[in-house]
Scaffold this motif. Sequence first.
Motif, short mmCIF file in Angstrom:
data_model
loop_
_atom_site.label_atom_id
_atom_site.label_comp_id
_atom_site.label_asym_id
_atom_site.label_seq_id
_atom_site.Cartn_x
_atom_site.Cartn_y
_atom_site.Cartn_z
N CYS A 24 0.85 -1.21 0.00
CA CYS A 24 0.00 0.00 0.00
C CYS A 24 0.87 1.24 0.00
CB CYS A 24 -0.92 0.01 1.23
SG CYS A 24 -2.36 -1.04 1.12
N GLU A 25 1.90 1.24 0.83
CA GLU A 25 2.80 2.39 0.91
C GLU A 25 3.60 2.56 -0.38
OE1 GLU A 25 3.13 4.77 3.26
OE2 GLU A 25 1.43 3.86 4.27
N VAL A 26 4.07 1.46 -0.96
CA VAL A 26 4.85 1.53 -2.20
C VAL A 26 4.02 2.13 -3.32
CG1 VAL A 26 5.99 0.16 -4.00
CG2 VAL A 26 6.35 -0.41 -1.59
N LEU A 27 2.80 1.64 -3.49
CA LEU A 27 1.99 1.97 -4.66
C LEU A 27 0.93 3.04 -4.44
CD1 LEU A 27 1.45 -1.68 -5.92
CD2 LEU A 27 3.14 -0.01 -6.75
N LEU A 110 11.67 3.56 -0.26
CA LEU A 110 11.23 2.19 -0.03
C LEU A 110 12.13 1.45 0.95
CD1 LEU A 110 10.06 1.21 -3.62
CD2 LEU A 110 8.79 2.30 -1.76
N VAL A 111 13.42 1.75 0.95
CA VAL A 111 14.32 1.16 1.94
C VAL A 111 13.88 1.58 3.35
CG1 VAL A 111 16.69 1.24 2.84
CG2 VAL A 111 16.27 0.78 0.40
N ALA A 112 13.43 2.81 3.50
CA ALA A 112 12.93 3.28 4.80
C ALA A 112 11.69 2.50 5.24
CB ALA A 112 12.64 4.77 4.75
N LEU A 113 10.96 1.93 4.27
CA LEU A 113 9.76 1.12 4.58
C LEU A 113 10.11 -0.33 4.85
CD1 LEU A 113 7.30 2.44 1.83
CD2 LEU A 113 7.30 3.01 4.27
N GLY A 114 11.38 -0.72 4.62
CA GLY A 114 11.80 -2.09 4.87
C GLY A 114 12.22 -2.85 3.63
N ASP A 127 17.87 -1.19 -23.28
CA ASP A 127 16.99 -0.89 -22.15
C ASP A 127 17.49 0.32 -21.37
OD1 ASP A 127 15.23 -3.19 -22.43
OD2 ASP A 127 16.94 -4.39 -21.76
N GLU A 128 16.54 1.04 -20.76
CA GLU A 128 16.88 2.12 -19.84
C GLU A 128 17.27 1.52 -18.49
OE1 GLU A 128 17.47 5.25 -19.64
OE2 GLU A 128 17.11 5.62 -21.76
N SER A 129 17.82 2.34 -17.64
CA SER A 129 18.24 1.89 -16.30
C SER A 129 17.03 1.44 -15.48
CB SER A 129 18.94 3.04 -15.57
OG SER A 129 20.10 3.43 -16.25
N CYS A 130 17.27 0.47 -14.63
CA CYS A 130 16.26 0.03 -13.65
C CYS A 130 17.00 -0.38 -12.38
CB CYS A 130 15.39 -1.09 -14.19
SG CYS A 130 16.24 -2.64 -14.42
N LEU A 131 16.27 -0.49 -11.30
CA LEU A 131 16.87 -0.81 -10.02
C LEU A 131 16.14 -2.00 -9.41
CD1 LEU A 131 17.98 1.98 -7.59
CD2 LEU A 131 17.46 -0.31 -6.81
N GLY A 132 16.85 -3.09 -9.20
CA GLY A 132 16.26 -4.29 -8.61
C GLY A 132 16.18 -4.17 -7.10
N MET A 133 15.04 -4.59 -6.54
CA MET A 133 14.83 -4.51 -5.10
C MET A 133 14.11 -5.77 -4.61
SD MET A 133 13.92 -0.51 -4.44
CE MET A 133 14.40 -0.68 -2.72
N ARG A 134 13.97 -5.86 -3.30
CA ARG A 134 13.21 -6.94 -2.66
C ARG A 134 12.27 -6.32 -1.63
NH1 ARG A 134 15.69 -12.02 -3.55
NH2 ARG A 134 17.63 -11.73 -4.69
N ASP A 135 11.07 -6.89 -1.53
CA ASP A 135 10.12 -6.38 -0.53
C ASP A 135 10.47 -6.92 0.85
OD1 ASP A 135 8.91 -8.93 -0.21
OD2 ASP A 135 7.10 -8.38 -1.29
N ILE A 136 9.62 -6.69 1.81
CA ILE A 136 9.92 -7.04 3.21
C ILE A 136 9.96 -8.54 3.48
CG2 ILE A 136 9.18 -4.84 4.16
CD1 ILE A 136 6.51 -6.11 4.85
N GLU A 137 9.53 -9.37 2.51
CA GLU A 137 9.67 -10.82 2.64
C GLU A 137 10.59 -11.40 1.59
OE1 GLU A 137 6.33 -13.31 3.36
OE2 GLU A 137 5.79 -12.24 5.18
N GLY A 138 11.32 -10.53 0.88
CA GLY A 138 12.32 -11.00 -0.07
C GLY A 138 11.86 -11.18 -1.51
#
Length: 144
Positions: A24-27, A110-114, A127-138
């Motif tokens: 919810c916070e992310v989107l 988003l890092v501040a959200l976990g 391709d343009e730049s992108c940044l890979g991440m993981r949510d709070i459960e990986g």
Amino acid sequence: MASIRQVQVTFDCAEPERVARFWCEVLGYVVPPPPEGFASWGDFDRSLPPERQGAGFVCMDPEGVGPRLYFQRVPEGKVVKNRVHLDVRVGTGLVGEERVAALEAECARLVALGAVRDRLLLADEYDESCLGMRDIEGNEFCLD
């Protein structure tokens, strides 16, 4: 053949409500109102058999445009890379350093959200730049 008008994306997770509230916070999504006859989702949850309590949670686009997200509790943890992931489109229309700056700014939020930063993939000839991440459960997702 009927056309599909709605899509729901389902996440397997250990803590459905926690992960749903993260997304919810992310989107900018919201938790929908509880079912009729219940003052809160907690009241609804307590009405279920013990084994079903906390087993699922939902969030949705407040404008009704984006897909509904459903989070369901599963007993096993995440083991391997997701075969499907969400791209959170924060850099649409931006290129070069401006795009990377937008990705980095959202990453910090988003890092501040976990969330966890995985890696920045810089633009190449395709391709343009992108940044890979993981949510709070990986679960993997990209800032695109």
